[in-house]
Write a protein that holds these residues in place. Structure first.
Motif, PDB file in Angstrom:
ATOM      1  N   ALA A 243      -8.931  -5.682 -12.026  1.00 20.97           N
ATOM      2  CA  ALA A 243      -9.167  -7.015 -12.587  1.00 20.97           C
ATOM      3  C   ALA A 243      -8.136  -7.996 -12.057  1.00 20.97           C
ATOM      4  O   ALA A 243      -8.462  -9.133 -11.690  1.00 20.97           O
ATOM      5  N   ASN A 244      -6.910  -7.515 -11.983  1.00 19.18           N
ATOM      6  CA  ASN A 244      -5.831  -8.355 -11.480  1.00 19.18           C
ATOM      7  C   ASN A 244      -6.115  -8.772 -10.027  1.00 19.18           C
ATOM      8  O   ASN A 244      -6.041  -9.951  -9.684  1.00 19.18           O
ATOM      9  N   ILE A 245      -6.458  -7.792  -9.213  1.00 20.66           N
ATOM     10  CA  ILE A 245      -6.702  -8.100  -7.794  1.00 20.66           C
ATOM     11  C   ILE A 245      -7.884  -9.055  -7.668  1.00 20.66           C
ATOM     12  O   ILE A 245      -7.848 -10.021  -6.905  1.00 20.66           O
ATOM     13  N   ARG A 246      -8.907  -8.784  -8.472  1.00 26.08           N
ATOM     14  CA  ARG A 246     -10.090  -9.638  -8.413  1.00 26.08           C
ATOM     15  C   ARG A 246      -9.716 -11.087  -8.747  1.00 26.08           C
ATOM     16  O   ARG A 246     -10.142 -12.015  -8.066  1.00 26.08           O
TER      17      ARG A 246
ATOM     18  N   CYS B  93      -4.594  -3.289   0.544  1.00 28.42           N
ATOM     19  CA  CYS B  93      -4.010  -1.968   0.614  1.00 28.42           C
ATOM     20  C   CYS B  93      -4.118  -1.243  -0.728  1.00 28.42           C
ATOM     21  O   CYS B  93      -4.433  -0.062  -0.788  1.00 28.42           O
ATOM     22  N   LYS B  94      -3.879  -1.995  -1.795  1.00 32.28           N
ATOM     23  CA  LYS B  94      -4.035  -1.401  -3.129  1.00 32.28           C
ATOM     24  C   LYS B  94      -5.473  -0.920  -3.339  1.00 32.28           C
ATOM     25  O   LYS B  94      -5.706   0.150  -3.890  1.00 32.28           O
ATOM     26  N   LEU B  95      -6.412  -1.758  -2.922  1.00 31.20           N
ATOM     27  CA  LEU B  95      -7.821  -1.385  -3.093  1.00 31.20           C
ATOM     28  C   LEU B  95      -8.118  -0.077  -2.355  1.00 31.20           C
ATOM     29  O   LEU B  95      -8.788   0.811  -2.882  1.00 31.20           O
ATOM     30  N   LEU B  96      -7.590   0.027  -1.155  1.00 25.47           N
ATOM     31  CA  LEU B  96      -7.793   1.258  -0.393  1.00 25.47           C
ATOM     32  C   LEU B  96      -7.224   2.451  -1.140  1.00 25.47           C
ATOM     33  O   LEU B  96      -7.848   3.505  -1.227  1.00 25.47           O
ATOM     34  N   PHE B  97      -6.048   2.241  -1.669  1.00 28.55           N
ATOM     35  CA  PHE B  97      -5.403   3.329  -2.402  1.00 28.55           C
ATOM     36  C   PHE B  97      -6.263   3.765  -3.577  1.00 28.55           C
ATOM     37  O   PHE B  97      -6.481   4.947  -3.816  1.00 28.55           O
ATOM     38  N   ILE B  98      -6.761   2.762  -4.288  1.00 30.52           N
ATOM     39  CA  ILE B  98      -7.589   3.070  -5.459  1.00 30.52           C
ATOM     40  C   ILE B  98      -8.865   3.781  -5.015  1.00 30.52           C
ATOM     41  O   ILE B  98      -9.311   4.744  -5.634  1.00 30.52           O
TER      42      ILE B  98
ATOM     43  N   ILE C  44     -15.054   0.969  -4.926  1.00 31.08           N
ATOM     44  CA  ILE C  44     -14.536  -0.378  -4.662  1.00 31.08           C
ATOM     45  C   ILE C  44     -15.705  -1.228  -4.189  1.00 31.08           C
ATOM     46  O   ILE C  44     -16.404  -0.854  -3.247  1.00 31.08           O
ATOM     47  N   ASP C  45     -15.948  -2.348  -4.872  1.00 34.06           N
ATOM     48  CA  ASP C  45     -17.098  -3.149  -4.450  1.00 34.06           C
ATOM     49  C   ASP C  45     -16.702  -4.584  -4.102  1.00 34.06           C
ATOM     50  O   ASP C  45     -17.527  -5.475  -4.063  1.00 34.06           O
ATOM     51  N   PHE C  46     -15.431  -4.818  -3.874  1.00 32.56           N
ATOM     52  CA  PHE C  46     -15.052  -6.154  -3.425  1.00 32.56           C
ATOM     53  C   PHE C  46     -13.834  -6.032  -2.505  1.00 32.56           C
ATOM     54  O   PHE C  46     -13.327  -4.934  -2.273  1.00 32.56           O
TER      55      PHE C  46
ATOM     56  N   SER D 177     -12.786   0.362   8.523  1.00 29.91           N
ATOM     57  CA  SER D 177     -13.293   1.672   8.957  1.00 29.91           C
ATOM     58  C   SER D 177     -13.504   2.634   7.800  1.00 29.91           C
ATOM     59  O   SER D 177     -14.368   3.487   7.878  1.00 29.91           O
ATOM     60  N   VAL D 178     -12.706   2.505   6.751  1.00 28.89           N
ATOM     61  CA  VAL D 178     -12.878   3.460   5.661  1.00 28.89           C
ATOM     62  C   VAL D 178     -14.012   3.029   4.737  1.00 28.89           C
ATOM     63  O   VAL D 178     -14.776   3.852   4.258  1.00 28.89           O
ATOM     64  N   LEU D 179     -14.150   1.745   4.496  1.00 32.67           N
ATOM     65  CA  LEU D 179     -15.037   1.316   3.418  1.00 32.67           C
ATOM     66  C   LEU D 179     -16.332   0.635   3.835  1.00 32.67           C
ATOM     67  O   LEU D 179     -17.195   0.399   2.999  1.00 32.67           O
ATOM     68  N   VAL D 180     -16.451   0.303   5.098  1.00 34.77           N
ATOM     69  CA  VAL D 180     -17.660  -0.434   5.448  1.00 34.77           C
ATOM     70  C   VAL D 180     -18.707   0.500   6.026  1.00 34.77           C
ATOM     71  O   VAL D 180     -18.412   1.342   6.866  1.00 34.77           O
ATOM     72  N   ASN D 181     -19.916   0.348   5.533  1.00 28.31           N
ATOM     73  CA  ASN D 181     -20.995   1.195   6.024  1.00 28.31           C
ATOM     74  C   ASN D 181     -21.567   0.637   7.314  1.00 28.31           C
ATOM     75  O   ASN D 181     -21.455  -0.539   7.615  1.00 28.31           O
ATOM     76  N   THR D 182     -22.215   1.531   8.041  1.00 27.52           N
ATOM     77  CA  THR D 182     -22.787   1.181   9.328  1.00 27.52           C
ATOM     78  C   THR D 182     -23.668  -0.057   9.270  1.00 27.52           C
ATOM     79  O   THR D 182     -23.675  -0.872  10.176  1.00 27.52           O
ATOM     80  N   ASN D 183     -24.432  -0.158   8.196  1.00 28.60           N
ATOM     81  CA  ASN D 183     -25.454  -1.200   8.193  1.00 28.60           C
ATOM     82  C   ASN D 183     -25.050  -2.416   7.356  1.00 28.60           C
ATOM     83  O   ASN D 183     -25.877  -3.176   6.920  1.00 28.60           O
ATOM     84  N   SER D 184     -23.781  -2.530   7.125  1.00 28.46           N
ATOM     85  CA  SER D 184     -23.355  -3.638   6.282  1.00 28.46           C
ATOM     86  C   SER D 184     -23.504  -4.983   7.020  1.00 28.46           C
ATOM     87  O   SER D 184     -23.394  -5.055   8.238  1.00 28.46           O
TER      88      SER D 184
END
Lengths: 963, 153
Positions: free
Chosen positions: A74-77, A96-101, A108-110, A135-142
């Motif tokens: 919530a804080n990051i958002r 970076c925090k989001l990645l960690f989480i 993670i949706d944002f 590279s970690v969070l984005v899908n091929t078809n995004s």
């Protein structure tokens, strides 16, 4: 790196603080290596204190963690959405925090946009984190891909190779079609251009490979081909290694065009294998020169067969292969497992190439001897791989005999290995090395082992034994013995195909029939014998019992009594088969006709709850009374020969192991059975067989074993393609009888059912979707005693283990005694990987299953409708239509409901009326239905009228809200 | 070609995941869950390879951490084990006696090192020296570009 550590110190530890015990629990502070002391600022001591200060249960930690993380999210958002623009550093911190989480296992949706912004930062550390997030969070078809392409383009053009590589790695990580299209010019250029640095070339080669896999058009042809091939000559070993992977993929697509790579690859390989380990400096791995490149080159050469037609190149290649085999014999240069692994990795790949070429007997035999030594190596991994590799050698005519020399060791492996996957390989190898000369011994050893074999491999072993016995039988009495032993030792794992097959063979071969009858007769005398034995025994004695009837110990009446002593212990399917055997006995042995007729009489009435058995018994009884001896003899004549075909068992084995068909080389592909074109047709007789096998369509007659197996496998096959969360479909089953009743990640439950009057039979199919055995598999029927007085449900027990990927069937019979509401359910409990699992599934045994549709004209419909006008006879429900009102769908549902849909009776064509009778043991309840749609209001009005109040309301309950 | 690499702890907690084939998140989670339970159930002396679906799994345990790779049917198992080992060596050299926590808290470094070793599921650079050189160059660049970085919350 210390940047992030400071982040860790403050920020992450804050996140962690609350969930620390959980982290603590999972960390154990185990070091990957025990040397050295704590190097980092995070002293375990401090964490220890905190950890011991907290005494929550795990659940609490979990909750605390989730709470803390939600707060952080919530804080990051809010930071991202806030008015204050964030600087690069802050963005990086939060991304970076989001990645960690995310890595902690949360969704993670944002943050994607912020990460995209970081890509264009001119600070490398920010850029890098941006790329990592992508590279970690984005899908091929995004959709984001389009946004980042420009940033990547800029970095690709950077003069700093580190930036270029970052971009290349990102392209390779995503590897989408968009990427391929956007960079189809730049990347090939980077790869072959003279000014590109080596590190960039390496990345470019693999990046291009990745894009080529998504989008094969990306590779330019023409002059590029030779430039790419010539990368094999590059000075830099890293470039060659990366390029070899690329070339391997290109060759697969277009072998002719890239044929030039063969001689270059052989030269390169030759230089490596003759190099001393000091020559290649850092590309020597634990004293093995360039193992990765060697293996890749050896793989590349396996794309061609023959590898080369040029005798010079071939000579050099054979020298290389010999050198590799020689080096394998040298004493190890290091005791480290890495040395042995790398050396043997090259050796195994060389052996693969030797097997692939299958043209050098000398090399094949040497390879085989080398592998033979590994069979008793200390390393489990080597034993496993040696067995696997020898399987392939066994299929070559040059090395088959050499493999056979190791038979004893392999048998020992099958018996003694601690790891089931190694034992499995040993079984596969025995199967592959089996031929006419050693078949008896191998089959005997496999049979011996079967008694103690792991449950997970039993079924496959049974199939293998059955195939080998059939294939190499010179004496069919041996074959019959083997199969009966199979049933005796592992009856539960003997599939239908196996016992169908033994019957086919016995029927087709006169010389073995008497022996088979004698042997099954003896086998049936065991106090406890497997149901499959009863099936085979029943069938064979029914056909050939006369051949042993001369002996007073196996006189007709003795045979009959022996079989009938098993009758009560068997499932209805076997009972049905036995009834057919009995009627055949009447023909074979007229002297025991009255004994058999007594049995038929017993089972022809209501005492037999199973309708099929009842019907069979009464029809056979009538046949035996009415038909003359001649007619009987014609109807019950011996079965005609089965048409010849490939062993159906082999087909099952192939299906069981797609992609890894165990080879027992088909050098003499001739079937051992003589072809008989005996197409004598005898309708009633074939009915006799197929009806017993086709009971309720839950099993199939021998003639289409394959297709049956196909459907079963397909059911399981589907699971992997659309396996999702649990699906529980009970409601749909009001309108249908067959389908998937329940499905989750672990199991799938399918149902097939059939109803006749007040009786129903359900086959439940439990499929294990996992890779492990489900233990203690126990389905328990949940149906109160009070309810059972209305609907009597009987359930057959099932085996407590459900093999990986296997399916078992459980039969249920239901008898409707009077109308009822509610439906029985089944509690299924089992252990999966040591964890108890429980699933409750409602059975689709709703009252409407006992409907018999009734046809009637308008006049009688309306007169009955009026007669049923009493308060207790009517029920009416008004409900909203589910989807946009769909009348054809509603009609379909009513058709599946079990009543007769009557057209042309209601003056309004939209309205639907139905009639049906519910059969219970005591009475038959007539029931009428009218369903009136209201298109404007999107509503339905449902009216039910029947002679019994409870039926009226139950039927209304079942149908309300269903349209 | 390597299909994916997973690092997880003895307690079954996923520590790092790298996918070289595109799968929906749901499937990734399912695969991860299945493999972790399968591998944790295996005994220490067992073979490091197993057939799984239509690929091969190669795994090895280093202290509390399991390294698990899926490769294609015809890939070389032994050499996959050595890819794992090389990666561990690199982590060890970089962090100086690496432990599970290094990977948890410096996951980005673990990823950067992996990206230098493997691209698109194929080995890119087998020389330990060269990989470490590349990572060192990145670190230099980081420090040059962010001299003022001083993390505070």
């Amino acid at each position: 790196m210390d940047n992030f550590r400071s982040l860790q110190n403050e920020n992450i530890k804050k996140i962690i603080k609350r969930k620390l015990p959980a982290v603590f629990q999972v960390c154990h502070w185990n070091r990957l290596k025990t040397k050295g002391s704590q190097k980092h600022g995070t002293s375990s001591g401090r964490w220890d204190e905190r950890a011991s200060g907290l005494h929550f249960g795990y659940q609490k930690f979990k909750e605390a963690e989730i709470k803390r993380i939600n707060k952080e999210l919530a804080n990051i958002r809010s930071k991202f959405k806030g008015d204050k623009t964030l600087d690069g550093y802050q963005k990086k911190k939060y991304v970076c925090k989001l990645l960690f989480i995310f890595l902690l296992g949360h969704d993670i949706d944002f943050g994607h946009m912020e990460a995209v912004n970081l890509l264009s930062s001119n600070k490398y550390s920010e850029k890098q984190i941006g790329y990592l997030f992508i590279s970690v969070l984005v899908n091929t078809n995004s959709d984001l891909i389009k946004l980042i392409i420009q940033s990547i383009k800029n970095d690709l053009q950077s003069r700093n190779p580190i930036h270029v590589n970052l971009a290349l790695q990102c392209i390779a990580n995503i590897g989408s079609r968009d990427m391929a299209e956007a960079f189809s010019n730049e990347i090939p250029k980077l790869l072959v251009s003279g000014d590109t640095m080596d590190v960039v070339k390496q990345s470019a080669a693999l990046c291009l490979l990745r894009l080529f896999r998504t989008c094969p058009e990306i590779i330019p042809g023409g002059e590029w081909t030779s430039r790419i091939i010539h990368l094999l000559n590059d000075q830099h070993m890293g470039v060659v290694t990366a390029a070899t992977s690329l070339i391997d993929a290109l060759v697969k697509k277009n072998p002719e065009e890239y044929k030039g790579c063969v001689s270059l690859a052989v030269s390169r390989l030759s230089r490596i294998v003759t190099a001393s380990y000091t020559d290649l400096q850092d590309y020597t791995y634990y004293f093995v020169p360039a193992p990765w490149l060697s293996v890749k080159l050896l793989r590349l050469l396996q794309n061609y067969n023959p590898v080369t037609e040029d005798p010079g190149v071939r000579g050099r290649l054979n020298e290389c292969l010999e050198t590799i085999l020689n080096k394998a014999q040298e004493p190890p240069k290091s005791k480290k497992v890495q040395h042995s692994n790398a050396k043997n990795a090259v050796l195994f790949e060389a052996i693969n190439l030797i097997i692939h070429s299958d043209s050098e007997p000398g090399l094949l035999v040497r390879a085989c001897n080398q592998l033979g030594q590994f069979l008793s190596n200390r390393e489990t991994n080597l034993r496993y791989l040696a067995l696997e590799s020898m399987c392939h050698l066994a299929t070559s005519e040059f090395s088959h005999e050499a493999v056979k020399k190791h038979q004893e060791v392999v048998i020992l492996s099958m018996k003694m290995e601690k790891d089931v996957s190694v034992r499995q390989q040993a079984v596969d190898l025995l199967y592959a090395m089996c031929d006419r000369s050693n078949a008896e011994e191998i089959v005997q050893e496999m049979l011996n082992y079967l008694e103690t074999a792991d449950y997970s491999i039993r079924e496959e072993m049974v199939l293998k034994v059955a195939i080998l016995a059939e294939k190499y039988a010179t004496d069919y009495t041996w074959y019959v013995d083997v199969i009966l032993n199979l049933i005796r030792i592992a009856g539960d794992y003997v599939s239908e195909e196996v016992w169908y097959r033994v019957i086919q063979i016995v029927i087709n071969r006169d010389e073995v029939q008497g022996y088979a009858a004698k042997t099954v007769f003896e086998a049936l005398q065991a106090p406890a014998c497997h149901e499959n034995m009863v099936k085979v025994g029943g069938y064979i004695l029914g056909e050939f019992g006369n051949l042993i009837a001369g002996d007073s110990r196996s006189a007709p009446i003795v045979q009959f009594k022996l079989l009938h002593s098993k009758y009560h212990l068997c499932s209805s399917m076997t009972r049905a088969l036995l009834l057919s055997t009995y009627i055949k006995f009447i023909n074979l042995f007229p002297e025991i006709r009255s004994n058999i007729q007594d049995v038929f009489r017993q089972h022809s009435n209501l005492r037999s709850a199973d309708a099929e058995l009842q019907q069979r018994a009464s029809e056979y009884l009538q046949l035996s009374i009415v038909a003359s001896t001649d007619v009987l003899a014609t109807v019950l004549e011996e079965m005609p020969s089965f048409p010849e075909r490939e062993s159906s068992i082999l087909a099952v084995l192939k299906k069981k192991k797609p992609g890894r068909v165990p080879e027992n080389e088909i050098r003499e592909s001739k079937s051992p059975l003589p072809t008989q074109n005996n197409t004598q047709v005898n309708n009633h007789k074939s009915n006799n067989v197929s009806s017993n096998a086709d009971l309720l369509g839950l099993s199939t007659p021998p003639s289409n074993v394959n297709s049956n197996q196909g459907t079963l496998i397909d059911v399981l096959g589907d699971i992997y393609s659309n396996g999702n969360a649990a699906v529980h479909n009970a409601k749909k089953f009001i309108f249908k009888n067959n389908g998937v009743l329940f499905e989750n990640d672990l199991i799938q439950i399918g149902v097939k059912s059939e109803y006749r009057q007040n009786l129903g039979r359900l086959g439940l199919f439990y499929g294990n979707k996992t890779q492990t055995v489900l233990q203690n598999f126990t389905p328990v029927l949940i149906w109160s005693a009070e309810n059972a007085l209305k609907l009597n449900v009987q359930i057959k027990p099932v085996e407590p283990t459900l093999e990986a990927g296997a399916q078992i069937q459980q039969m249920l019979t239901a008898e409707c005694i009077e109308d009822y509401s509610d439906t029985p359910s089944i509690d299924i409990s089992f252990r999966y990987n040591g964890v108890q699992q429980k699933v409750n599934v409602k059975l689709p045994l709703t009252l409407n299953k006992f409907f018999e549709p009734t046809e009637m004209n308008g006049e009688s419909f309306f007169s009955r409708w009026k007669n049923l006008g009493g308060e207790q006879q009517r029920a009416q429900r008004v409900f909203k239509a589910q989807q946009p009102l769909d009348l054809p769908a509603a009609r379909n549902k009513l058709l599946g409901f079990g009543m007769q849909l009557l057209d042309g009776i209601d003056p309004n064509p939209d309205n639907m009326v139905c009639a049906g009778i519910i059969h219970t043991q005591g009475q038959q309840v007539g029931c009428l239905l009218r369903l009136e749609p209201n298109r404007q209001a999107q509503m339905f009005r449902l009216t039910i009228r029947s002679s019994k109040e409870s039926v009226t309301s139950e039927v209304a309950e079942l149908l309300v809200d269903q349209f | 070609m390597m299909l994916f690499m997973l690092l997880f702890s003895r307690q079954g907690k996923l520590r790092l995941q790298k996918w070289y084939v595109a799968h929906p998140d749901k499937l990734k989670k399912k695969i991860t869950r299945e493999l972790i339970t399968t591998i944790l159930a295996r005994k220490p002396k067992m073979c490091s390879f197993l057939e799984w679906k239509d690929c091969k799994i190669v795994y090895k345990r280093y202290a509390s951490l399991y390294f698990c790779c899926a490769v294609e049917q015809n890939d070389n198992e032994l050499l996959t084990l050595e890819i794992i080992h090389r990666y561990v060596e690199l982590l060890d050299k970089y962090f100086g006696s690496v432990c599970e926590l290094d990977i948890i808290f410096n996951f980005e470094k673990a990823y950067f090192i992996l990206d230098e070793l493997l691209i698109g599921g194929e080995i890119q650079e087998t020389s330990k020296k060269n990989v470490l050189k590349a990572i060192a160059a990145q670190d230099v660049l980081q420090e040059v570009s962010t001299p003022e970085d001083n993390y505070e919350l």
